[in-house]
Design a protein around this motif. Structure first.
Motif, PDB file in Angstrom:
ATOM      1  N   UNK A 156     -29.671  12.048 -33.329  1.00 27.69           N
ATOM      2  CA  UNK A 156     -28.904  11.769 -34.536  1.00 27.69           C
ATOM      3  C   UNK A 156     -29.704  12.220 -35.748  1.00 27.69           C
ATOM      4  N   UNK A 157     -29.035  12.228 -36.903  1.00 28.80           N
ATOM      5  CA  UNK A 157     -29.611  12.869 -38.068  1.00 28.80           C
ATOM      6  C   UNK A 157     -30.367  11.985 -39.028  1.00 28.80           C
ATOM      7  N   UNK A 158     -30.421  10.689 -38.830  1.00 25.86           N
ATOM      8  CA  UNK A 158     -31.125   9.854 -39.792  1.00 25.86           C
ATOM      9  C   UNK A 158     -30.828   8.389 -39.585  1.00 25.86           C
ATOM     10  N   UNK A 159     -31.189   7.577 -40.578  1.00 25.02           N
ATOM     11  CA  UNK A 159     -31.098   6.127 -40.434  1.00 25.02           C
ATOM     12  C   UNK A 159     -29.660   5.653 -40.267  1.00 25.02           C
ATOM     13  N   UNK A 160     -28.760   6.113 -41.140  1.00 24.15           N
ATOM     14  CA  UNK A 160     -27.369   5.665 -41.059  1.00 24.15           C
ATOM     15  C   UNK A 160     -26.714   6.128 -39.769  1.00 24.15           C
ATOM     16  N   UNK A 161     -26.982   7.357 -39.372  1.00 26.30           N
ATOM     17  CA  UNK A 161     -26.357   7.883 -38.159  1.00 26.30           C
ATOM     18  C   UNK A 161     -26.944   7.257 -36.902  1.00 26.30           C
TER      19      UNK A 161
END
Length: 311
Positions: A156-161
């Protein structure tokens, strides 16, 4: 079946990424009233690991101590290039052999790729490093998406994702109903009653519109042909879109949305079962109770009963 999750923390890891990885698992356990997931933290060495904001986390073991896990999550976040030294990558490859699936969180997919563990897979990462990812690791099919699941490789691409990925994992393991409720607990997506996260639905505009119509017509459900007509589709066309996006028929999606609202009313109000049934489109409380039990494994009254105290 209890699934084991190991989370490898690197110095300067993101607190938000860590919380979004663990809290959905904790919520899934809480909402289901049983242990579906267990997790523990790993470090490259012994001693506390400091996050980017200075929060210390003391891992239970080092990466080399790992004997088995269903999922090994790699979470370097900032400074990922510092962790691609040969010694680290050797240990990571060894641990991969003791893991069922590998998960690259944030920039973790680049560290996995540096170890040769993403070759032949589709993967993503934080958008700031996607070009670097493509140029540095041509053996990996880099996808510009929020999260990617390709067989036993997840990224995934980051914290939210990270939360979006975990919601999808929960949906695959335990069905979209539990995933929907976990997402709603964190106010992920729309507020309850107007559309919490529905795994697979977000990527299709037409199915999102169908779900919105369903949510606006809970007390008097619309026939599926009428929903299709309002969207300018044939009933078969709507069925194909729902199956492609959500893996279920429109009527099944409608039931999912109605039962989610029923559960919210059971947990958050003192309405009678008959009143709840009417609010979600059931003339017969017994029929709603059967659907509710099929969805959650409990009757509405049993869900309202206090959970037994652990001994």
């Amino acid at each position: 079946m209890i699934r084991q999750i190991a989370i490898l923390l690197f110095p300067n890891f993101s607190n938000l990424c860590l919380a979004n990885a663990v809290e959905p698992l904790r919520a899934a356990n809480t909402l289901s009233r049983k242990t579906l997931y267990q997790w523990h933290f790993l470090g490259l060495d012994t001693g506390p690991v400091l996050s980017s904001s200075g929060l210390p986390v003391t891992p239970a073991m080092t990466l080399s101590d790992l004997t088995h896990t269903d999922y090994l999550c790699v979470m370097p976040s900032y400074g990922h290039r510092d962790f691609t030294r040969a010694a680290h990558l050797r240990r990571l490859r060894a641990a991969a052999g003791r893991s069922g699936a590998l998960v690259g969180l944030d920039t973790g997919s680049l560290v996995l790729a540096a170890a040769g563990l993403m070759d032949g897979y589709r993967a993503t990462s934080h958008w700031d490093v996607l070009t670097e990812f493509e140029e540095s690791y041509p053996e990996v099919t880099v996808v510009r998406d929020r999260f990617v699941i390709d067989r036993d490789r997840l990224s995934c691409g980051g914290a939210t994702t990270t939360m979006e990925l975990m919601l999808e994992v929960i949906a695959q393991h335990h069905g979209p109903m539990l995933s929907l409720d976990v997402g709603a607990l964190f106010m992920h997506g729309e507020r309850p009653g107007t559309g919490p996260h529905l795994p697979g639905v977000a990527g299709d505009r037409v199915v999102r519109a169908a779900a919105a119509l369903m949510r606006r017509h809970l007390e008097q459900p619309l026939p599926i042909p009428e929903i299709a007509r309002r969207l300018g589709l044939s009933q078969r066309g709507l069925e194909q879109r729902c199956h492609a996006a959500a893996g279920r028929a429109p009527q099944s999606l409608y039931t999912l949305i109605r039962m989610s609202e029923a559960r919210r009313l059971v947990q958050d109000t003192a309405l009678s079962v008959a009143e709840i049934a009417g609010r979600v489109g059931y003339a017969d409380a017994s029929a709603m109770t059967r659907s509710f039990r099929s969805a959650f494994g409990l009757s509405p009254r049993a869900m309202r009963a206090p959970a037994p105290m652990p001994r």
